[in-house]
Design an enzyme around this catalytic site. Structure first.
Site, PDB file in Angstrom:
ATOM      1  N   LYS A  13       0.758  -1.359  -0.082  1.00  0.00           N
ATOM      2  CA  LYS A  13      -0.138   0.006  -0.092  1.00  0.00           C
ATOM      3  C   LYS A  13       0.860   1.178  -0.060  1.00  0.00           C
ATOM      4  O   LYS A  13       0.544   2.193  -0.780  1.00  0.00           O
ATOM      5  CB  LYS A  13      -0.868   0.093   1.335  1.00  0.00           C
ATOM      6  N   ARG A  88      -9.586   0.772   9.006  1.00  0.00           N
ATOM      7  CA  ARG A  88      -9.132  -0.563   9.250  1.00  0.00           C
ATOM      8  C   ARG A  88     -10.292  -1.418  10.188  1.00  0.00           C
ATOM      9  O   ARG A  88     -10.274  -2.526  10.389  1.00  0.00           O
ATOM     10  CB  ARG A  88      -7.750  -0.569  10.225  1.00  0.00           C
ATOM     11  N   ARG A 127      12.079  -6.888   5.524  1.00  0.00           N
ATOM     12  CA  ARG A 127      12.205  -5.680   5.330  1.00  0.00           C
ATOM     13  C   ARG A 127      13.261  -4.826   6.398  1.00  0.00           C
ATOM     14  O   ARG A 127      13.202  -5.137   7.506  1.00  0.00           O
ATOM     15  CB  ARG A 127      10.871  -5.019   5.717  1.00  0.00           C
ATOM     16  N   ARG A 160      11.876  -2.599  11.713  1.00  0.00           N
ATOM     17  CA  ARG A 160      10.674  -1.836  12.340  1.00  0.00           C
ATOM     18  C   ARG A 160      10.308  -2.841  13.347  1.00  0.00           C
ATOM     19  O   ARG A 160      10.391  -4.092  13.253  1.00  0.00           O
ATOM     20  CB  ARG A 160       9.592  -2.029  11.343  1.00  0.00           C
ATOM     21  N   ARG A 171       0.092  -9.297  13.378  1.00  0.00           N
ATOM     22  CA  ARG A 171      -0.659  -8.199  12.336  1.00  0.00           C
ATOM     23  C   ARG A 171      -1.792  -8.738  11.256  1.00  0.00           C
ATOM     24  O   ARG A 171      -2.720  -8.286  11.011  1.00  0.00           O
ATOM     25  CB  ARG A 171       0.559  -7.380  11.574  1.00  0.00           C
TER      26      ARG A 171
HETATM   27  P1  AMP Z   1       0.775   0.209   9.036  1.00  0.00           P
HETATM   28  O1  AMP Z   1       2.244   1.052   8.762  1.00  0.00           O
HETATM   29  O2  AMP Z   1      -0.126   0.658   8.277  1.00  0.00           O
HETATM   30  O3  AMP Z   1       1.023  -1.257   8.712  1.00  0.00           O
HETATM   31  O4  AMP Z   1       0.346   0.644  10.514  1.00  0.00           O
HETATM   32  C1  AMP Z   1       1.297   0.238  11.484  1.00  0.00           C
HETATM   33  C2  AMP Z   1       0.578   0.259  12.918  1.00  0.00           C
HETATM   34  O5  AMP Z   1      -0.144   1.480  13.168  1.00  0.00           O
HETATM   35  C3  AMP Z   1      -0.603  -0.791  12.743  1.00  0.00           C
HETATM   36  O6  AMP Z   1      -0.289  -2.300  13.257  1.00  0.00           O
HETATM   37  C4  AMP Z   1      -1.272  -0.387  14.063  1.00  0.00           C
HETATM   38  O7  AMP Z   1      -0.702  -0.676  15.249  1.00  0.00           O
HETATM   39  C5  AMP Z   1      -1.325   1.108  13.710  1.00  0.00           C
HETATM   40  N1  AMP Z   1      -2.402   1.657  12.842  1.00  0.00           N
HETATM   41  C6  AMP Z   1      -2.039   2.326  11.475  1.00  0.00           C
HETATM   42  N2  AMP Z   1      -3.329   2.603  10.999  1.00  0.00           N
HETATM   43  C7  AMP Z   1      -4.502   2.284  11.942  1.00  0.00           C
HETATM   44  C8  AMP Z   1      -5.490   2.302  11.839  1.00  0.00           C
HETATM   45  N3  AMP Z   1      -6.423   2.829  10.673  1.00  0.00           N
HETATM   46  N4  AMP Z   1      -6.323   1.894  12.949  1.00  0.00           N
HETATM   47  C9  AMP Z   1      -5.629   1.236  13.997  1.00  0.00           C
HETATM   48  N5  AMP Z   1      -4.534   1.188  14.099  1.00  0.00           N
HETATM   49  C10 AMP Z   1      -3.638   1.579  13.142  1.00  0.00           C
END
Ligand code: AMP
Length: 221
Positions: A13, A88, A127, A160, A171
């Protein structure tokens, strides 16, 4: 134009959002990036979010909705934006649609990037990122010239906290349990386009460009 990039963690994404930014001139809104910036800056919100993020769980709808509501009213979002990692949950999607409706707007396209579970684990657990300049690498698919060192600035690369194999599996489970149901939700709204998130980045970009310009490719059922 309001676009949602949808898909499990590691489906690309962020990479595809960057393409949309460059090609269509609308900003990327990544809730993951916004939350990581809050953690890095040590803001009260970042302190609350950190442990949930490190464990691969979802930060509360209230916190995330607050961030997005504030961001989408900025001037650079007037002509649209691409959402990456949001919504989400069904509650996040309902809230997004309601506050867009208040200003006469709606989601134009949801592009779902479909990737196998094992592919995601391989992609994310390998990664690595440069903490200084942000350049991304992969231990198999995009190695730096010298192991664990950034080609661009010589800084030691890091993983990360939420990219360890155990957290990646969590996740994906969280995605399956709390997020994947949104696919049906967007399908019923009539805005869902499904494409494969595996394969060449340039092929995926071409499919996205076609969807956003003519709405005419991918599995739009
Ligand atoms: P991402 O980089 O999009 O994978 O997001 C990293 C982490 O941020 C996720 O595993 C969640 O802990 C938190 N996060 C990001 N976007 C959301 C969302 N829309 N709702 C809840 N938690 C989020």
């Amino acid at each position: 134009m309001i676009v949602v990039l949808f898909g499990p963690p590691g489906s690309g994404k962020g990479t595809q959002a960057q393409f949309i930014v460059e090609h269509f001139g609308i900003p990327q809104i990544s809730t993951g990036d916004m939350l990581r910036a809050a953690v890095k800056a040590g803001t009260p919100l970042g302190v609350i979010a950190k442990s949930t993020m490190d464990a691969g769980g979802l930060v509360s709808d209230e916190v995330v909705l607050g961030l997005v509501a504030e961001r989408v009213v900025a001037d650079d979002c007037a002509k649209g934006f691409v959402l990456d990692g949001f919504p989400r949950t069904i509650h996040q999607a309902d809230s997004l649609i309601s506050f867009l409706k208040e200003s006469g707007k709606s989601i134009n396209f949801v592009v779902s990037l479909d990737v196998d579970r094992q592919d995601i684990i391989n992609r994310l657990s390998g990664r690595r990122t440069c903490p200084a300049c942000g350049k991304g690498y992969h231990i198999f698919f995009n190695k730096p010239v010298c192991e664990s060192v950034c080609d661009a600035c010589g800084t030691t690369l890091i993983q990360r906290a939420d990219d360890t194999e155990e957290t990646v599996i969590n996740r994906i489970d969280v995605y399956d349990e709390q997020t994947s149901a949104l696919k049906k939700y967007f399908k019923e709204l009539g805005v869902l386009f499904c494409i494969s998130g595996s394969g060449q980045i340039s092929d995926i970009q071409a499919q996205i460009a076609s969807i956003l310009t003519s709405g005419g490719i991918g599995d739009h059922s």
